[in-house]
Motif scaffolding. Structure first.
Motif, PDB file in Angstrom:
ATOM      1  N   TYR A  39       0.799  -1.248  -0.078  1.00 42.75           N
ATOM      2  CA  TYR A  39      -0.124   0.135  -0.085  1.00 42.75           C
ATOM      3  C   TYR A  39       0.774   1.187  -0.096  1.00 42.75           C
ATOM      4  N   ALA A  41       0.580   4.553   1.282  1.00 45.11           N
ATOM      5  CA  ALA A  41       1.088   5.346   2.478  1.00 45.11           C
ATOM      6  C   ALA A  41      -0.042   5.168   3.602  1.00 45.11           C
ATOM      7  N   THR A  44      -3.361   7.322   5.183  1.00 38.14           N
ATOM      8  CA  THR A  44      -4.136   8.056   4.235  1.00 38.14           C
ATOM      9  C   THR A  44      -5.607   7.366   3.928  1.00 38.14           C
ATOM     10  N   PRO A  45      -6.485   8.112   3.582  1.00 41.04           N
ATOM     11  CA  PRO A  45      -7.861   7.426   3.730  1.00 41.04           C
ATOM     12  C   PRO A  45      -8.153   6.158   2.813  1.00 41.04           C
ATOM     13  N   CYS A  47      -5.631   3.702   2.105  1.00 44.79           N
ATOM     14  CA  CYS A  47      -4.858   2.853   3.078  1.00 44.79           C
ATOM     15  C   CYS A  47      -5.496   2.461   4.152  1.00 44.79           C
ATOM     16  N   THR A  48      -6.046   3.490   4.708  1.00 45.71           N
ATOM     17  CA  THR A  48      -6.568   3.237   6.170  1.00 45.71           C
ATOM     18  C   THR A  48      -7.783   2.345   5.922  1.00 45.71           C
ATOM     19  N   SER A  72       4.754  -1.000   3.057  1.00 49.66           N
ATOM     20  CA  SER A  72       4.644   0.257   2.290  1.00 49.66           C
ATOM     21  C   SER A  72       6.149   0.742   2.480  1.00 49.66           C
ATOM     22  N   ASP A  74       6.597   3.642   4.010  1.00 48.84           N
ATOM     23  CA  ASP A  74       6.713   4.468   5.330  1.00 48.84           C
ATOM     24  C   ASP A  74       7.871   4.188   6.202  1.00 48.84           C
ATOM     25  N   LYS A  78       6.040   5.857  11.570  1.00 51.43           N
ATOM     26  CA  LYS A  78       4.564   6.170  10.972  1.00 51.43           C
ATOM     27  C   LYS A  78       4.010   4.854  11.312  1.00 51.43           C
TER      28      LYS A  78
END
Length: 161
Positions: A39, A41, A44-45, A47-48, A72, A74, A78
């Motif tokens: 995924y 990030a 983020t909407p 990915c959440t 990811s 990230d 994070k």
């Protein structure tokens, strides 16, 4: 860009830092089926939504013999926040140099709002008990992906989101 994986390919090995402060390897799942999803990030909407769908289906996937791992680019810090904020109890791995995403053909050219750039391609690779690719899915949608994956795996979708 690496050629996309196909069923029967050996899944590329990896060891990456995880949100718990250790490392997770594909070898940790030897003898088990594992859903490896990439995924773009954390927090983020889209990915959440996708992560929470995996979280909400984790028990039923587990009872069908599947572990779940999210990857990811990230940083670990994070991912720690993402896991804590959304109660994500499966491994979240940091692929900062996107080498693993490249090995899985989940990194490449993307287009967004008329611009072309290199980035993470939302992808899911199901690896079987022998470390072989069972189901490769590229350019998946964040919303509804887990339900589609469950159908593709032949799992009962009753009672899932």
């Amino acid at each position: 860009m690496t050629e996309r994986l196909v069923p029967g390919d050996q899944a590329p090995a990896f060891t990456l830092p995880n949100a718990e402060g250790g490392t997770t390897s594909l070898a940790d799942f030897a003898g088990r089926k594992v859903v490896v999803y990439f995924y773009p990030a954390a927090m983020t909407p889209g990915c959440t939504k996708q992560a929470c769908d995996f979280r909400d289906n984790l028990a039923s996937l587990g009872s069908a013999g599947y572990a779940v791992v999210g990857i990811s680019p990230d940083p670990v810090a994070k991912l720690e926040k993402f896991a804590a904020r959304d109660g994500l109890s499966f491994p979240l791995l940091s692929d900062g140099d996107h080498a693993v995403a490249e090995a899985y053909a989940a990194w490449g050219e993307k287009k967004n709002y008329g611009k072309t750039y290199e980035g993470l391609i939302r992808s899911t690779i199901v690896v079987d008990e022998d470390g072989k690719v069972a189901v490769p899915q590229y350019n998946v949608k964040a919303t509804g992906h887990v339900a589609k994956l469950r159908r593709d795996l032949g799992l009962d979708t009753a009672g899932t989101k």
